[in-house]
Design an enzyme around this catalytic site. Structure first.
Site, mmCIF file in Angstrom:
data_model
loop_
_atom_site.group_PDB
_atom_site.id
_atom_site.type_symbol
_atom_site.label_atom_id
_atom_site.label_comp_id
_atom_site.label_asym_id
_atom_site.label_seq_id
_atom_site.Cartn_x
_atom_site.Cartn_y
_atom_site.Cartn_z
ATOM 1 N N GLU A 29 -10.633 1.256 12.130
ATOM 2 C CA GLU A 29 -10.721 0.489 10.878
ATOM 3 C C GLU A 29 -11.186 -0.947 11.091
ATOM 4 O OE1 GLU A 29 -8.383 1.412 7.355
ATOM 5 O OE2 GLU A 29 -7.158 -0.277 7.992
ATOM 6 N N LYS A 60 -10.729 -4.255 9.508
ATOM 7 C CA LYS A 60 -9.804 -4.926 8.576
ATOM 8 C C LYS A 60 -9.619 -6.359 9.043
ATOM 9 C CE LYS A 60 -5.300 -3.766 8.796
ATOM 10 N NZ LYS A 60 -4.053 -3.042 8.539
ATOM 11 N N LYS A 69 -12.202 2.004 1.969
ATOM 12 C CA LYS A 69 -10.759 1.759 1.915
ATOM 13 C C LYS A 69 -10.507 0.661 0.902
ATOM 14 C CE LYS A 69 -6.773 2.619 4.249
ATOM 15 N NZ LYS A 69 -6.304 1.717 5.290
ATOM 16 N N GLU A 98 -4.044 10.002 0.067
ATOM 17 C CA GLU A 98 -2.943 9.444 0.865
ATOM 18 C C GLU A 98 -1.586 9.706 0.220
ATOM 19 O OE1 GLU A 98 -3.393 5.410 2.483
ATOM 20 O OE2 GLU A 98 -1.577 4.968 1.370
ATOM 21 N N ASN A 127 0.595 8.226 5.088
ATOM 22 C CA ASN A 127 0.667 6.814 5.445
ATOM 23 C C ASN A 127 2.028 6.500 6.059
ATOM 24 O OD1 ASN A 127 0.287 4.125 5.793
ATOM 25 N ND2 ASN A 127 -0.470 3.732 3.721
ATOM 26 N N GLU A 177 -1.885 7.838 9.251
ATOM 27 C CA GLU A 177 -2.436 6.497 9.012
ATOM 28 C C GLU A 177 -1.440 5.390 9.335
ATOM 29 O OE1 GLU A 177 -3.720 6.042 4.917
ATOM 30 O OE2 GLU A 177 -3.856 8.189 4.753
ATOM 31 N N SER A 178 -1.905 4.406 10.069
ATOM 32 C CA SER A 178 -1.171 3.155 10.330
ATOM 33 C C SER A 178 -0.036 3.269 11.357
ATOM 34 C CB SER A 178 -0.542 2.582 9.052
ATOM 35 O OG SER A 178 -1.516 2.345 8.124
#
Ligand SMILES: O=C(O)c1ccccc1N[C@@H]1O[C@H](COP(=O)(O)O)[C@@H](O)[C@H]1O
Length: 499
Positions: A57, A59, A120, A169, A189, A219-220
């Site tokens: 990603e 970001k 995103k 998500e 997530n 995710e994350s």
């Protein structure tokens, strides 16, 4: 604490209204219509087929961390992600909270990014889907918790009409009924979007509640290759990682280091079964044929006294064809075999032939291995897999392998013979009982087509692979493809029977 997600979504609706006033939806759609014929690469296919499954990603900031990389360029970092092993790229396009912009995707595409790109943002209106398509996205993120089920379904249909995929998500089990909307990819997530606290346990908890044939992304909060291996085991195909790369000085290089660690771990855990290394290749056509058998490592011998020596000029030709022939599902590692060579010489070969690893088949000591690793890192900006070969006759020889546990990534046990290597004879594998070190090892030394049954009977907790060399040749340096293929198939059949 004020719920950050609510604040973002409230603002997003106002922002979209403002944008609509500046550029009415019908005008935006007219622009989109002009490009609708062109296809965008599929995120789902990339995740299902790629080796790493990493969605890297871009970001620059986040509400919880503030600026992570204010100076980060969209024409630079996403391309570096592509070069360093990402399967797809995610680009934050929200401006106020994440320091992003739609133009970042356009810039990334302009710089040469051909991987699938995830848009995103906090999509609450179909207007944003047109924007996503216009800037070159392959897929959009829809967040179940900010959309009603019906609203989510209709956004999903519009995205599909525009030729984009949807990553839906979810955050908890209350949102599982959204899965019936048939998104292309389902994301779990690990970040609570209300508080921004991450916990990867969330993915493990929800994994079994999602359909087994669904393409799944965690995710994350993923910051180590170990976590990816564990997530794969519970069925995840993709792994969205942002902060861990963006906070590094060089995000692309950090991704490369992460991917390399992941590859090494995959070997250690024997996630791919018993790895097969075919060594002593010298001929381009023969290399391509061996690659088509789906082996894990290709060995090239840079020791001049070997009948399997490959010259630098030949190796250049092999490497050029290797890079072009490579498809993501068949990607053996290139291993250079050296015997007491100088560090400089090895580093030059690693850089010139883009070697993934080296096999040190002489009397190299721990100090030499450490110097080699740091020299490769400073010259090539990456790590390599170091395999230390040991010649074995007795249990004491095996024990010597322990010395290398902090310097090598893997050991290779070969038979002590007249020649340095490639003698074509077995040693007594039972002496390996004496090996209780932590490094995985490759079993080598005279393995031939008649060894399949014995190999499957032989077990050791650290056995990671086998090496096939002189007993699979039509002449030194030329492998017998029929013989290799029959042997590899036999191993697979016997193994399946065993399981
Ligand atoms: O094969 C060679 O000629 C060679 C020369 C110098 C160092 C290593 C070499 N080969 C390695 O030897 C082992 C065992 O091979 P074999 O099965 O006994 O033929 C293998 O790991 C090769 O990488």
């Amino acid at each position: 604490m004020k719920d950050i997600l609510n604040e973002i979504v409230e603002y997003k609706r106002i922002e979209v209204d403002r944008m609509k006033a500046l550029r009415p939806q019908r005008l935006l759609y007219a622009d989109v219509e002009r490009i609708l014929d062109g296809e965008v690469p599929s995120l789902k296919t990339a995740l299902m087929q790629s080796d790493t499954g990493i969605i890297a990603e871009f970001k620059r900031r986040s509400p919880s961390k503030g600026w992570i990389k204010e100076e980060g360029l969209a024409c630079d970092i996403p391309l570096e992600y592509q070069r360093n092993g990402a399967s797809a790229v995610s680009i934050l396009t929200d401006g106020k909270f994440f320091g992003g912009d739609d133009s970042f995707i356009t810039e990334a595409r302009g710089s040469g990014v051909t991987l699938p790109v995830l848009y995103k943002n906090f999509v609450v209106d179909e207007y944003q889907l047109f924007q996503a398509r216009l800037c070159g996205a392959s897929a959009v993120l829809l967040i179940a918790s900010v959309l009603g089920r019906k609203e989510c379904g209709s956004l999903l249909s519009v995205a599909h009409e525009l030729g984009m995929e949807v990553l839906l998500e979810l955050h908890d089990e209350h949102e599982l009924d959204y899965v019936d909307l048939m998104p292309d990819v389902c994301g779990v997530n690990n970040r609570n979007l209300g508080t921004f606290v991450t916990d990867v346990e969330n993915s493990f908890r929800l994994a079994s509640m999602l359909p087994s044939d669904m393409c799944k992304v965690s995710e994350s909060g993923i910051s180590s290759p170990d976590t990816i291996l564990s997530l794969r085991q519970v069925g995840f195909n993709g792994f969205l990682i942002g902060e861990c790369f963006m906070k590094a000085e060089n995000p692309g290089r950090e991704l490369g280091r992460f991917v390399h660690e992941l590859e090494k771990l995959s070997y250690k855990s024997s996630e791919r079964g018993l790895n097969i290394k075919v060594c002593g290749l010298t001929d381009l056509g023969n290399v391509l044929d061996v690659m088509s058998l789906g082996v894990d490592m290709l060995g090239f011998i840079f020791y001049k006294d070997s009948p399997r020596y490959v010259s630098p000029e030949r190796m250049d030709i092999i490497c050029m064809a290797f890079d072009q022939a490579i498809s993501s599902d068949v990607k053996p590692l290139k291993i250079g075999v050296f015997v007491d060579s100088a560090v400089d010489e090895i580093v030059t070969a690693v850089a010139r032939f883009r070697l993934d690893g080296v096999q040190l088949h002489g009397h190299e000591d721990v100090g030499m291995l450490d110097s080699l690793r740091s020299a490769v890192s400073s010259v090539c900006g990456r790590d390599i897999t170091i395999i230390k070969a040991l010649c074995i006759t007795s249990r004491a020889d095996v024990k010597a392998g322990m010395d290398y546990c902090d310097s090598a990534d893997m050991l290779l046990f070969d038979t002590r013979g007249k020649a340095v290597g490639g003698n074509g004879i077995h040693f007594d594998w039972s002496v390996l009982e004496a090996y209780d070190g932590k490094l995985p090892f490759i079993l080598s030394g005279g393995i031939g087509h008649d060894d399949a049954k014995d190999l499957l009977r032989f077990s050791h907790p650290r056995l990671a692979g086998i090496d096939l060399n002189s007993r699979f040749e039509t002449s030194p340096g030329i492998k017998n493809i029929g013989m290799l293929s029959r042997f590899i198939n036999e191993m697979r059949v016997l193994r399946n029977k065993q399981q």
